[in-house]
Design a protein around this motif. Structure first.
Motif, PDB file in Angstrom:
ATOM      1  N   UNK A   1      -2.086  -5.099  -8.554  1.00  0.00           N
ATOM      2  CA  UNK A   1      -1.150  -5.501  -7.493  1.00  0.00           C
ATOM      3  C   UNK A   1      -1.461  -4.810  -6.168  1.00  0.00           C
ATOM      4  N   UNK A   2      -1.744  -3.513  -6.223  1.00  0.00           N
ATOM      5  CA  UNK A   2      -1.930  -2.732  -4.989  1.00  0.00           C
ATOM      6  C   UNK A   2      -3.382  -2.625  -4.538  1.00  0.00           C
ATOM      7  N   UNK A   3      -4.281  -3.338  -5.207  1.00  0.00           N
ATOM      8  CA  UNK A   3      -5.693  -3.270  -4.808  1.00  0.00           C
ATOM      9  C   UNK A   3      -6.295  -4.653  -4.619  1.00  0.00           C
ATOM     10  N   UNK A   4      -6.255  -5.494  -5.647  1.00  0.00           N
ATOM     11  CA  UNK A   4      -6.922  -6.799  -5.588  1.00  0.00           C
ATOM     12  C   UNK A   4      -6.400  -7.630  -4.423  1.00  0.00           C
ATOM     13  N   UNK A   5      -5.089  -7.865  -4.389  1.00  0.00           N
ATOM     14  CA  UNK A   5      -4.519  -8.706  -3.323  1.00  0.00           C
ATOM     15  C   UNK A   5      -4.662  -8.074  -1.940  1.00  0.00           C
ATOM     16  N   UNK A   6      -4.224  -6.814  -1.738  1.00  0.00           N
ATOM     17  CA  UNK A   6      -4.289  -6.238  -0.385  1.00  0.00           C
ATOM     18  C   UNK A   6      -5.705  -6.175   0.194  1.00  0.00           C
ATOM     19  N   UNK A   7      -6.677  -5.791  -0.622  1.00  0.00           N
ATOM     20  CA  UNK A   7      -8.027  -5.594  -0.068  1.00  0.00           C
ATOM     21  C   UNK A   7      -8.725  -6.919   0.236  1.00  0.00           C
ATOM     22  N   UNK A   8      -8.452  -7.949  -0.556  1.00  0.00           N
ATOM     23  CA  UNK A   8      -9.002  -9.270  -0.233  1.00  0.00           C
ATOM     24  C   UNK A   8      -8.368  -9.803   1.048  1.00  0.00           C
ATOM     25  N   UNK A   9      -7.053  -9.647   1.174  1.00  0.00           N
ATOM     26  CA  UNK A   9      -6.361 -10.141   2.364  1.00  0.00           C
ATOM     27  C   UNK A   9      -6.757  -9.356   3.618  1.00  0.00           C
TER      28      UNK A   9
ATOM     29  N   UNK B   1     -10.000   4.371 -13.171  1.00  0.00           N
ATOM     30  CA  UNK B   1      -9.363   3.226 -13.822  1.00  0.00           C
ATOM     31  C   UNK B   1      -8.914   2.173 -12.811  1.00  0.00           C
ATOM     32  N   UNK B   2      -8.486   2.613 -11.630  1.00  0.00           N
ATOM     33  CA  UNK B   2      -8.049   1.664 -10.604  1.00  0.00           C
ATOM     34  C   UNK B   2      -9.179   0.714 -10.231  1.00  0.00           C
ATOM     35  N   UNK B   3     -10.355   1.275  -9.971  1.00  0.00           N
ATOM     36  CA  UNK B   3     -11.486   0.451  -9.542  1.00  0.00           C
ATOM     37  C   UNK B   3     -12.019  -0.419 -10.682  1.00  0.00           C
TER      38      UNK B   3
ATOM     39  N   UNK C   1      -1.195   2.593 -13.489  1.00  0.00           N
ATOM     40  CA  UNK C   1      -2.547   2.298 -13.008  1.00  0.00           C
ATOM     41  C   UNK C   1      -2.813   0.795 -13.044  1.00  0.00           C
ATOM     42  N   UNK C   2      -2.183   0.089 -13.974  1.00  0.00           N
ATOM     43  CA  UNK C   2      -2.315  -1.366 -14.001  1.00  0.00           C
ATOM     44  C   UNK C   2      -1.754  -1.994 -12.735  1.00  0.00           C
ATOM     45  N   UNK C   3      -0.580  -1.528 -12.327  1.00  0.00           N
ATOM     46  CA  UNK C   3       0.033  -2.017 -11.085  1.00  0.00           C
ATOM     47  C   UNK C   3      -0.826  -1.621  -9.891  1.00  0.00           C
TER      48      UNK C   3
ATOM     49  N   UNK D   1       0.819  -1.214   0.000  1.00  0.00           N
ATOM     50  CA  UNK D   1       0.000   0.000   0.000  1.00  0.00           C
ATOM     51  C   UNK D   1       0.851   1.262   0.000  1.00  0.00           C
ATOM     52  N   UNK D   2       2.086   1.151   0.503  1.00  0.00           N
ATOM     53  CA  UNK D   2       2.989   2.303   0.503  1.00  0.00           C
ATOM     54  C   UNK D   2       3.309   2.809  -0.890  1.00  0.00           C
ATOM     55  N   UNK D   3       3.123   1.941  -1.894  1.00  0.00           N
ATOM     56  CA  UNK D   3       3.371   2.334  -3.287  1.00  0.00           C
ATOM     57  C   UNK D   3       2.228   3.149  -3.887  1.00  0.00           C
ATOM     58  N   UNK D   4       1.027   3.087  -3.269  1.00  0.00           N
ATOM     59  CA  UNK D   4      -0.155   3.638  -3.941  1.00  0.00           C
ATOM     60  C   UNK D   4      -0.052   5.137  -4.212  1.00  0.00           C
ATOM     61  N   UNK D   5       0.348   5.916  -3.197  1.00  0.00           N
ATOM     62  CA  UNK D   5       0.451   7.367  -3.396  1.00  0.00           C
ATOM     63  C   UNK D   5       1.522   7.693  -4.435  1.00  0.00           C
ATOM     64  N   UNK D   6       2.603   6.915  -4.442  1.00  0.00           N
ATOM     65  CA  UNK D   6       3.680   7.124  -5.412  1.00  0.00           C
ATOM     66  C   UNK D   6       3.181   6.860  -6.826  1.00  0.00           C
TER      67      UNK D   6
END
Length: 293
Positions: free
Chosen positions: A223-231, A40-42, A217-219, A20-25
């Motif tokens: 990577x920064x949305x699907x996995x983290x939010x499910x976990x 696009x992220x959603x 936005x693909x990453x 998640x630290x990558x998201x703002x970057x």
């Protein structure tokens, strides 16, 4: 909670926080507007979750009555992200991440109210420590007042949806919750577009992706949305929303370090900013010890 958290659950939580630290970057690296990033992220996140479910041969169907509150929380999540990325654009990645850390303070008040439980004075104390840290950030980084205020609104919204999600986690499968919330976030972004254009005519609202935007936005979406939010939904079956949000306060530490190496001197803050950030970090370190006592 259904079961007690294990040590590996906390390790997984901090691995998620690093991601998640990558998201703002990533949001800052894109040339599209903050609203466009969320749009696009959603879209990518919802699509990715649907594809994963198809491979798993897992049904994501729920009744309209069950889907409606999930879609509503997705709308809150969408506006939180607009504020989060907007804060980074209006100030710096570091300021956006630190203001987001106030979720622990908001959670110490909001969670007992929503769940109708007693207020934990330990959590309130840690929340006040975060507010004190924010005081130093405000005092020494007043030139970023707009970004700070936008970030605080985003932090409050993040608190609300994480507390509600803690309740959803006990009732629904994590993939179902995240899938419908992403659909709700994507759908609501269509509503926000004309509103933001009307009230903020001077703010960029373009949705056209250019150059490396598709990559970033693909990453961000996959990577920064699907996995983290499910976990995180899985972890909320074992830990409280306060513990989750307090751990996520480590996100600024990881994010600020990475942002400095990527953006250089633009991310360099005053000494007061780092004092405030240290107080927020202290709240994270103290939490397990105070809760144990």
């Amino acid at each position: 909670m259904n079961t007690k958290p294990l040590p590996q659950d906390y390790l997984k939580l901090h691995f998620i926080v690093i991601i998640l630290g990558f998201t703002a970057i990533l949001g800052r690296l894109t040339e599209v507007s903050s609203l466009g990033v969320v749009f696009y992220r959603t879209l990518l996140a919802a699509s990715g979750m649907w594809i994963v479910a198809q491979f798993q041969k897992k049904s994501l169907k729920v009744s309209f009555k069950e889907a409606l509150p999930l879609l509503g929380v997705g709308a809150i999540m969408s506006f939180h992200w607009i504020c989060f990325f907007g804060s980074a654009r209006a100030s710096t990645v570091a300021v956006s991440l630190v203001t987001f850390s106030t979720t622990s303070f908001f959670t110490s008040i909001v969670e007992p109210f929503i769940r109708k439980t007693k207020i934990s004075w330990v959590e309130v104390f840690l929340g006040i420590l975060v507010v004190l840290g924010m005081y130093f950030v405000f005092t020494f980084e007043s030139k970023y007042i707009t970004g700070i205020l936008i970030g605080l609104v985003g932090a409050l919204l993040a608190t609300i949806f994480s507390v509600i999600n803690a309740q959803f986690a006990q009732k629904y499968d994590a993939q179902i919750v995240t899938f419908y919330e992403m659909i709700g976030a994507f759908t609501s972004s269509w509503i926000y577009i004309p509103i933001i254009i009307y009230f903020s005519k001077d703010i960029e609202y373009q949705l056209v992706l250019t150059h490396y935007d598709w990559l970033w936005i693909g990453i961000l979406g996959l990577v920064c949305t699907v996995y983290p939010y499910i976990e995180m939904m899985h972890l909320l079956k074992k830990i409280s929303a306060f513990t989750l949000n307090l751990s996520i306060n480590m996100e600024p530490i990881y994010g600020i370090i990475m942002a400095y190496f990527i953006f250089g001197e633009k991310e360099k803050m005053t000494s007061g900013f780092y004092i405030g950030g240290s107080l927020i970090l202290l709240s994270v370190v103290l939490h397990p010890f105070l809760k144990k006592k």
